[in-house]
Scaffold this active site. Sequence first.
Site, short mmCIF file in Angstrom:
data_model
loop_
_atom_site.label_atom_id
_atom_site.label_comp_id
_atom_site.label_asym_id
_atom_site.label_seq_id
_atom_site.Cartn_x
_atom_site.Cartn_y
_atom_site.Cartn_z
N ASP A 81 0.88 -1.43 0.07
CA ASP A 81 0.08 -0.05 0.06
C ASP A 81 0.79 1.27 -0.07
O ASP A 81 2.02 1.44 0.65
CB ASP A 81 -1.05 -0.15 1.12
N GLY A 209 -10.26 4.35 6.54
CA GLY A 209 -11.73 3.62 7.07
C GLY A 209 -11.91 3.66 8.43
O GLY A 209 -13.03 3.69 9.04
ZN ZN Z 1 -4.23 5.27 2.63
#
Ligand code: ZN
Length: 281
Positions: A81, A209
């Site tokens: 990521d 999130g």
């Molecule tokens: Zn991120």
Amino acid sequence: MLVNMKEMLNKAKNGHYGVSFFNAVNMEMARSIIETAEELKAPVIVGTAEVLLPAMNLDDVAKYLIPMAKEASVPIAVHYDHGLTFEKCMEALRLGFTSIMYDCSTLGYEDNLEKVAEMVRICHGMNVTVEGELGHVGDNAGSGKLENPSDYYTDPDMAVDFVNRTEIDALAVAVGNAHGDYAFPPKLDFDRIDIISQRTGIPLVLHGGSGLSDTDFETAVKLGISKINIFTDIDKAGKRGIEKGLQAGAKTMMELMPYEIEEMKAVVKEKMRLFGSIGKA
Ligand SMILES: [Zn+2]
């Protein structure tokens, strides 16, 4: 089984549910995520991000995550990521990651597009999926905090062009979300999610999130968010587990680890329930 994100996210998009992505910066996190995914028959994405590498180097993360994913009874994508440099993304590829986010979202539009398109050409040749980011998701605190986040929201017209020209597999959108702990409940731009999802036709990714409300998630997933990134919540759950263990009289790491894992598994389970991915493996 080790997979890339393509089929997993397309199934999620068509089935109107979301797949969770959790960073797993140590073995306890990796176990919590993968064991829960197996117990609940849920597909899941695990990995790490370039900014988290001080916790453990990429080589070590790959050494435990990739074999664990291969042996799992459910589909697991191992995702790198926020890859910030081309070199580090290539290292992740060589180590066997099946998905790469090449984050060039701080560059100008054409530069972002060109670099991501090149990454797609390389990765698709190796059956590896690519996530790009358009607009920019900032942080809730620290040097990555944006003065006016709405100035960096993803533009739907640009998103269509970006997706068509890069051929990315998933697009991270900036729609009022931010990394880390929210000081105030965020207000997501649902219309924007809806338009971008309909017009690009590819799975969208919601970063930041941790801290969104249940209804935010439900609405976002219904409108086309297919991957939700969670780290802060699972990171804090690990700490909470340690505190519980200490209160219960645990004296060693060996005694603390079960508490840590139990708390993290509860967070993983709750997110999978909320995003609707239970039983979708
Ligand atoms: Zn991120």
